[in-house]
Write a protein that holds these residues in place. Sequence first.
Motif, mmCIF file in Angstrom:
data_model
loop_
_atom_site.group_PDB
_atom_site.id
_atom_site.type_symbol
_atom_site.label_atom_id
_atom_site.label_comp_id
_atom_site.label_asym_id
_atom_site.label_seq_id
_atom_site.Cartn_x
_atom_site.Cartn_y
_atom_site.Cartn_z
ATOM 1 N N HIS A 1 110.828 136.653 50.618
ATOM 2 C CA HIS A 1 111.553 135.558 51.266
ATOM 3 C C HIS A 1 110.957 134.208 50.856
ATOM 4 C CE1 HIS A 1 114.246 133.862 54.238
ATOM 5 N NE2 HIS A 1 113.242 133.078 54.631
ATOM 6 N N GLN A 2 109.630 134.156 50.786
ATOM 7 C CA GLN A 2 108.984 132.893 50.372
ATOM 8 C C GLN A 2 109.360 132.539 48.935
ATOM 9 O OE1 GLN A 2 104.805 133.633 50.969
ATOM 10 N NE2 GLN A 2 104.968 133.649 53.197
ATOM 11 N N GLU B 1 112.874 131.178 48.884
ATOM 12 C CA GLU B 1 112.908 129.789 49.360
ATOM 13 C C GLU B 1 112.433 128.834 48.278
ATOM 14 O OE1 GLU B 1 112.501 129.957 54.184
ATOM 15 O OE2 GLU B 1 110.672 129.812 53.010
ATOM 16 N N GLN C 1 114.388 125.857 46.519
ATOM 17 C CA GLN C 1 113.774 124.516 46.542
ATOM 18 C C GLN C 1 113.699 123.915 45.129
ATOM 19 O OE1 GLN C 1 109.741 124.680 48.062
ATOM 20 N NE2 GLN C 1 109.402 122.528 47.552
ATOM 21 N N GLN D 1 120.088 134.556 49.345
ATOM 22 C CA GLN D 1 119.246 133.440 49.790
ATOM 23 C C GLN D 1 119.090 132.353 48.737
ATOM 24 O OE1 GLN D 1 115.659 135.410 51.148
ATOM 25 N NE2 GLN D 1 116.762 136.373 52.825
ATOM 26 N N CYS D 2 119.157 132.699 47.475
ATOM 27 C CA CYS D 2 118.982 131.610 46.502
ATOM 28 C C CYS D 2 120.116 131.463 45.515
ATOM 29 C CB CYS D 2 117.612 131.652 45.822
ATOM 30 S SG CYS D 2 117.156 133.210 45.141
#
Length: 242
Positions: free
Chosen positions: A174-175, A178, A182, A203-204
């Motif tokens: 998950h990190q 992110e 970013q 998520q990305c």
Amino acid sequence: MIELRDLHKRLGSRQILDGMTLSVGKGMNFVLMGPSGSGKSVTLRHIIGILKPDRGSVQVDGQEVSTMDRSQLMALRKRMGYLFQNGALINWLTVADNVALPLREHARLKNSEVDDRVMQVLRLVKLDHAAAQYPPSISGGMKLRAGLARALVTNPEYVLYDEPNAGLDPIISHQIHELIAQVRDDLGVTGLIVTHSRACATQCGDRIGILENGKLAVQGTVDEMVHSDHPLARAFLGGGAD
Ligand SMILES: Nc1ncnc2c1ncn2[C@@H]1O[C@H](COP(=O)(O)OP(=O)(O)OP(=O)(O)O)[C@@H](O)[C@H]1O
Ligand SMILES: [Mg+2]
């Protein structure tokens, strides 16, 4: 913009790419999924010019990659970071020296300038505390962040991510997701992400395409793909997928 048009590639006795067409718009993350052995990594290798297509074209910002000479390829690779599976770090170099490698290859910078840039990018991936450590002594998630720092150190416009979360637990994954989002949002980097992970894709990613039999069988926005009833979309992105 990355544009692959009607790409064909035979390797050994198998037709790996068979009319692959894909385009990645500026500033977005395109997620490429597909069964093992379907040609996802082979696709990435065409974009950095390690492999040449038998037929079809590979363009980055309108420039044909498949006919570039060595110096043009070097110039292209300066604008394009590549995150290998597991980070692909060199074990006998510190994290900082690993990250510095593309700078020493491509840019004529003073040592102090290299050091500054390396620390800047290590801070970005939250790994500045591990600059002096060697890869065997850091965790899988840290290796991936170091690999990402190395992919970003030349300030590329594009980053190709090959399975950026393989072998990582869901929290570390998950990190990483992110961080990839970013990199797109804060640095404006255009990404092409190969993954088997539904979490990574949703998520990305902005768009998702699924490769099968040498071409994209289905593609769409994340939302379209998550709700698609195409069997491949359901297999990779449906409720049972991880
Ligand atoms: N240099 C090569 N010579 C011959 N065959 C190759 C070569 N590189 C890749 N292949 C074959 O091409 C096929 C596609 O490989 P590729 O690595 O792109 O798969 P992939 O979609 O990335 O799979 P995975 O999800 O397992 O990483 C595989 O069958 C592989 O064995
Ligand atoms: Mg692969």
